[in-house]
Scaffold this motif. Structure first.
Motif, mmCIF file in Angstrom:
data_model
loop_
_atom_site.group_PDB
_atom_site.id
_atom_site.type_symbol
_atom_site.label_atom_id
_atom_site.label_comp_id
_atom_site.label_asym_id
_atom_site.label_seq_id
_atom_site.Cartn_x
_atom_site.Cartn_y
_atom_site.Cartn_z
ATOM 1 N N PHE A 16 0.824 -1.204 0.000
ATOM 2 C CA PHE A 16 0.000 0.000 0.000
ATOM 3 C C PHE A 16 0.861 1.258 0.000
ATOM 4 O O PHE A 16 0.515 2.268 -0.638
ATOM 5 N N ALA A 17 1.987 1.228 0.695
ATOM 6 C CA ALA A 17 2.857 2.402 0.766
ATOM 7 C C ALA A 17 3.319 2.844 -0.617
ATOM 8 O O ALA A 17 3.497 4.045 -0.873
ATOM 9 N N LYS A 18 3.478 1.884 -1.533
ATOM 10 C CA LYS A 18 3.865 2.247 -2.901
ATOM 11 C C LYS A 18 2.763 3.043 -3.594
ATOM 12 O O LYS A 18 3.031 4.014 -4.307
ATOM 13 N N TYR A 19 1.528 2.618 -3.380
ATOM 14 C CA TYR A 19 0.411 3.364 -3.971
ATOM 15 C C TYR A 19 0.213 4.710 -3.276
ATOM 16 O O TYR A 19 -0.119 5.711 -3.919
ATOM 17 N N ARG A 20 0.445 4.726 -1.967
ATOM 18 C CA ARG A 20 0.283 5.993 -1.244
ATOM 19 C C ARG A 20 1.308 7.019 -1.721
ATOM 20 O O ARG A 20 1.010 8.219 -1.808
ATOM 21 N N GLU A 21 2.503 6.563 -2.040
ATOM 22 C CA GLU A 21 3.510 7.476 -2.583
ATOM 23 C C GLU A 21 3.037 8.093 -3.889
ATOM 24 O O GLU A 21 3.223 9.294 -4.126
ATOM 25 N N MET A 22 2.404 7.297 -4.730
ATOM 26 C CA MET A 22 1.852 7.820 -5.976
ATOM 27 C C MET A 22 0.722 8.809 -5.688
ATOM 28 O O MET A 22 0.638 9.876 -6.293
ATOM 29 N N ALA A 23 -0.126 8.447 -4.733
ATOM 30 C CA ALA A 23 -1.256 9.312 -4.395
ATOM 31 C C ALA A 23 -0.785 10.643 -3.828
ATOM 32 O O ALA A 23 -1.379 11.694 -4.110
ATOM 33 N N ASP A 24 0.285 10.609 -3.042
ATOM 34 C CA ASP A 24 0.795 11.840 -2.440
ATOM 35 C C ASP A 24 1.313 12.825 -3.474
ATOM 36 O O ASP A 24 1.394 14.036 -3.208
ATOM 37 N N ARG A 25 1.662 12.316 -4.638
ATOM 38 C CA ARG A 25 2.161 13.200 -5.703
ATOM 39 C C ARG A 25 1.034 13.785 -6.539
ATOM 40 O O ARG A 25 1.275 14.649 -7.387
ATOM 41 N N GLU A 26 -0.187 13.323 -6.327
ATOM 42 C CA GLU A 26 -1.328 13.803 -7.097
ATOM 43 C C GLU A 26 -1.785 15.174 -6.568
ATOM 44 O O GLU A 26 -1.957 15.354 -5.362
ATOM 45 N N SER A 27 -2.005 16.094 -7.455
ATOM 46 C CA SER A 27 -2.548 17.394 -7.036
ATOM 47 C C SER A 27 -4.043 17.491 -7.325
ATOM 48 O O SER A 27 -4.734 18.323 -6.728
ATOM 49 N N GLY A 28 -4.542 16.635 -8.195
ATOM 50 C CA GLY A 28 -5.945 16.743 -8.594
ATOM 51 C C GLY A 28 -6.827 15.632 -8.079
ATOM 52 O O GLY A 28 -7.971 15.485 -8.514
ATOM 53 N N VAL A 29 -6.312 14.817 -7.143
ATOM 54 C CA VAL A 29 -7.083 13.698 -6.620
ATOM 55 C C VAL A 29 -6.911 13.628 -5.104
ATOM 56 O O VAL A 29 -5.797 13.758 -4.592
ATOM 57 N N THR A 30 -8.026 13.419 -4.401
ATOM 58 C CA THR A 30 -8.007 13.171 -2.963
ATOM 59 C C THR A 30 -8.502 11.745 -2.734
ATOM 60 O O THR A 30 -9.561 11.369 -3.228
ATOM 61 N N PHE A 31 -7.733 10.973 -1.988
ATOM 62 C CA PHE A 31 -8.099 9.588 -1.679
ATOM 63 C C PHE A 31 -8.598 9.533 -0.240
ATOM 64 O O PHE A 31 -7.882 9.925 0.692
ATOM 65 N N VAL A 32 -9.810 9.014 -0.045
ATOM 66 C CA VAL A 32 -10.359 8.961 1.304
ATOM 67 C C VAL A 32 -11.302 7.776 1.440
ATOM 68 O O VAL A 32 -12.030 7.424 0.505
ATOM 69 N N GLY A 33 -11.275 7.120 2.608
ATOM 70 C CA GLY A 33 -12.164 5.987 2.863
ATOM 71 C C GLY A 33 -11.398 4.706 3.124
ATOM 72 O O GLY A 33 -10.180 4.622 2.976
ATOM 73 N N ARG A 34 -12.132 3.685 3.524
ATOM 74 C CA ARG A 34 -11.541 2.406 3.910
ATOM 75 C C ARG A 34 -10.720 1.797 2.786
ATOM 76 O O ARG A 34 -9.610 1.318 3.007
ATOM 77 N N LEU A 35 -11.229 1.809 1.575
ATOM 78 C CA LEU A 35 -10.538 1.163 0.456
ATOM 79 C C LEU A 35 -9.457 2.060 -0.134
ATOM 80 O O LEU A 35 -8.403 1.589 -0.555
ATOM 81 N N ALA A 36 -9.718 3.358 -0.182
ATOM 82 C CA ALA A 36 -8.751 4.292 -0.759
ATOM 83 C C ALA A 36 -7.552 4.505 0.145
ATOM 84 O O ALA A 36 -6.448 4.767 -0.326
ATOM 85 N N GLN A 37 -7.772 4.388 1.469
ATOM 86 C CA GLN A 37 -6.678 4.577 2.415
ATOM 87 C C GLN A 37 -6.176 3.250 2.984
ATOM 88 O O GLN A 37 -5.276 3.243 3.823
ATOM 89 N N TYR A 38 -6.764 2.158 2.518
ATOM 90 C CA TYR A 38 -6.394 0.808 2.940
ATOM 91 C C TYR A 38 -6.313 0.721 4.459
ATOM 92 O O TYR A 38 -5.310 0.313 5.047
ATOM 93 N N ARG A 39 -7.420 1.133 5.102
ATOM 94 C CA ARG A 39 -7.511 1.126 6.553
ATOM 95 C C ARG A 39 -8.803 0.437 6.976
ATOM 96 O O ARG A 39 -9.858 0.655 6.373
ATOM 97 N N TYR A 40 -8.735 -0.335 8.044
ATOM 98 C CA TYR A 40 -9.892 -1.057 8.566
ATOM 99 C C TYR A 40 -10.713 -0.085 9.419
ATOM 100 O O TYR A 40 -10.822 -0.216 10.629
ATOM 101 N N TYR A 41 -11.298 0.924 8.744
ATOM 102 C CA TYR A 41 -12.051 1.974 9.405
ATOM 103 C C TYR A 41 -13.454 1.520 9.801
ATOM 104 O O TYR A 41 -14.121 0.795 9.050
ATOM 105 N N ASN A 42 -13.927 1.989 10.954
ATOM 106 C CA ASN A 42 -15.355 1.940 11.266
ATOM 107 C C ASN A 42 -16.044 3.105 10.559
ATOM 108 O O ASN A 42 -15.396 4.023 10.054
ATOM 109 N N MET A 43 -17.378 3.095 10.577
ATOM 110 C CA MET A 43 -18.123 4.136 9.879
ATOM 111 C C MET A 43 -17.788 5.528 10.397
ATOM 112 O O MET A 43 -17.618 6.479 9.622
#
Length: 368
Positions: free
Chosen positions: A321-348
């Motif tokens: 996931f860290a490899k994808y997060r590095e790519m996401a961090d370089r994006e200026s036009g996209v925000t990643f948020v949520g359980r699947l986008a942040q690869y986190r076992y989030y509650n609601m």
């Protein structure tokens, strides 16, 4: 339609909260979801018999965040509900999380409240370095309770042994020394009084929000050139799995209705850690408080293939996931948020908090 300034991919908690925040900030928002409905996995609907059910398994709201609770209260009234769960172990139905009642019933003991911790200390296996879920469980309740309540359930749920999962998975389930049999201990435990879908409908009801369900976001990209994207789907899919597929655990559901019968269970959910292919059965009328001549239940079967439900917490998956997060961090036009986008076992509630924070950051004046 006015040209959107923002494209929201996914109409679940993350996408809907982001859409509302942007709309109230004066942005023009297009929300798309490939499913034919809003609400993501929290979507609820009446079955053929008229019982309100959760097609994607039970969703019970709980939070310690006053901010999150007050935010969602703008879009729903609430029904007070404290979820209780029993586990079938050795032919008995016992409270889970493990508490004094669980231990006394299981072992035929009569421990007082001031004796439970001493008992647990006598059976637990101390661990100098807690690295896995097995370490967490053994250090908390010892080997016998581990085998009876946790190892089999974990194997079914995740397809992995406790020793193969990060410590945070087992750490989500407390052990209690009193008789508190609530599954959650949070300050706010409620269900949306009219259901989750009604709450999402109100959240997305804004003149600056357009919703299109049954639509893959790639189908609309040409028409929203220049729009900022808020992406709530699997992050590896966004990048065409260029570093390889992130592992997710999936589920299948068997929905059953019993006509003209009373409630089948004494609590909302019964876990089956060691018996059957399913992990748990949930009876929806406990959750909603609705009256009906019959009752509807759902059996949950974990599986490897299918829609992604749970990121699988393991060090090697986090490294990928860290490899994808590095790519996401370089994006200026996209925000990643949520359980699947942040690869986190989030509650609601954690998803709501993450979405509010993401939009605060996104809408903050440059240099602020």
């Amino acid at each position: 339609m006015v040209t959107p300034t923002h494209l929201i991919v996914g109409a679940g908690f993350a996408g809907s909260v982001c859409a509302r925040e942007l709309a109230e900030a004066g942005k023009q928002v297009l929300v798309v979801d490939k499913r034919p409905h809003i609400g993501g996995n929290a979507f609820d609907v009446r079955d053929a018999q008229g019982v309100l059910i959760h097609p994607y398994g039970p969703h019970i709201f709980h939070t310690n965040s006053k901010r999150v609770f007050e935010y969602l209260s703008r879009f729903t009234d609430w029904r007070f509900y404290e979820h209780r769960v029993l586990a079938q172990v050795d032919g008995e139905l016992l409270p889970i999380p493990i508490n004094r009642t669980t231990i006394n019933q299981l072992y035929g003991l009569e421990l007082g409240k001031d004796q439970v911790q001493g008992y647990l200390d006598s059976v637990r296996v101390p661990c100098e370095r807690i690295a896995t879920s097995q370490d967490v469980v053994l250090a908390s309740v010892g080997p016998d309770l581990c085998e009876k309540f946790f190892r089999g359930y974990t194997k079914k749920q995740w397809g992995l042994d406790l020793s193969e999962l990060s410590a945070g998975v087992a750490a989500r389930i407390p052990t209690r020394t009193d008789d508190d049999d609530r599954y959650f201990g949070d300050s706010f435990q409620f269900m949306p009084a009219q259901g989750y879908t009604a709450m999402f409908e109100k959240m997305l009801d804004h003149e600056n929000i357009t919703v299109r369900t049954g639509t893959d976001y790639r189908e609309v990209l040409d028409g929203v050139a220049g729009a900022h994207i808020v992406y709530t789907g699997p992050i590896d899919s966004y990048y065409d799995q260029c570093h390889g597929a992130l592992p997710y655990r999936s589920l299948s559901f068997e929905h059953v209705h019993h006509a003209d019968t009373p409630l089948q269970q004494t609590v909302g959910t019964v876990n089956y850690p060691n018996d059957h292919a399913y992990t748990r059965i949930t009876e929806f009328r406990h959750l909603t408080g609705e009256q009906h001549s019959g009752t509807s239940l759902v059996y949950e079967y974990p599986q490897a293939e299918g829609d992604p439900y749970y990121p699988i917490p393991r060090p090697e998956n986090e490294a990928l996931f860290a490899k994808y997060r590095e790519m996401a961090d370089r994006e200026s036009g996209v925000t990643f948020v949520g359980r699947l986008a942040q690869y986190r076992y989030y509650n609601m509630d954690q998803i709501v908090a993450a979405a509010l924070k993401a939009m605060e950051d996104h809408l903050a004046p440059a240099g602020a």
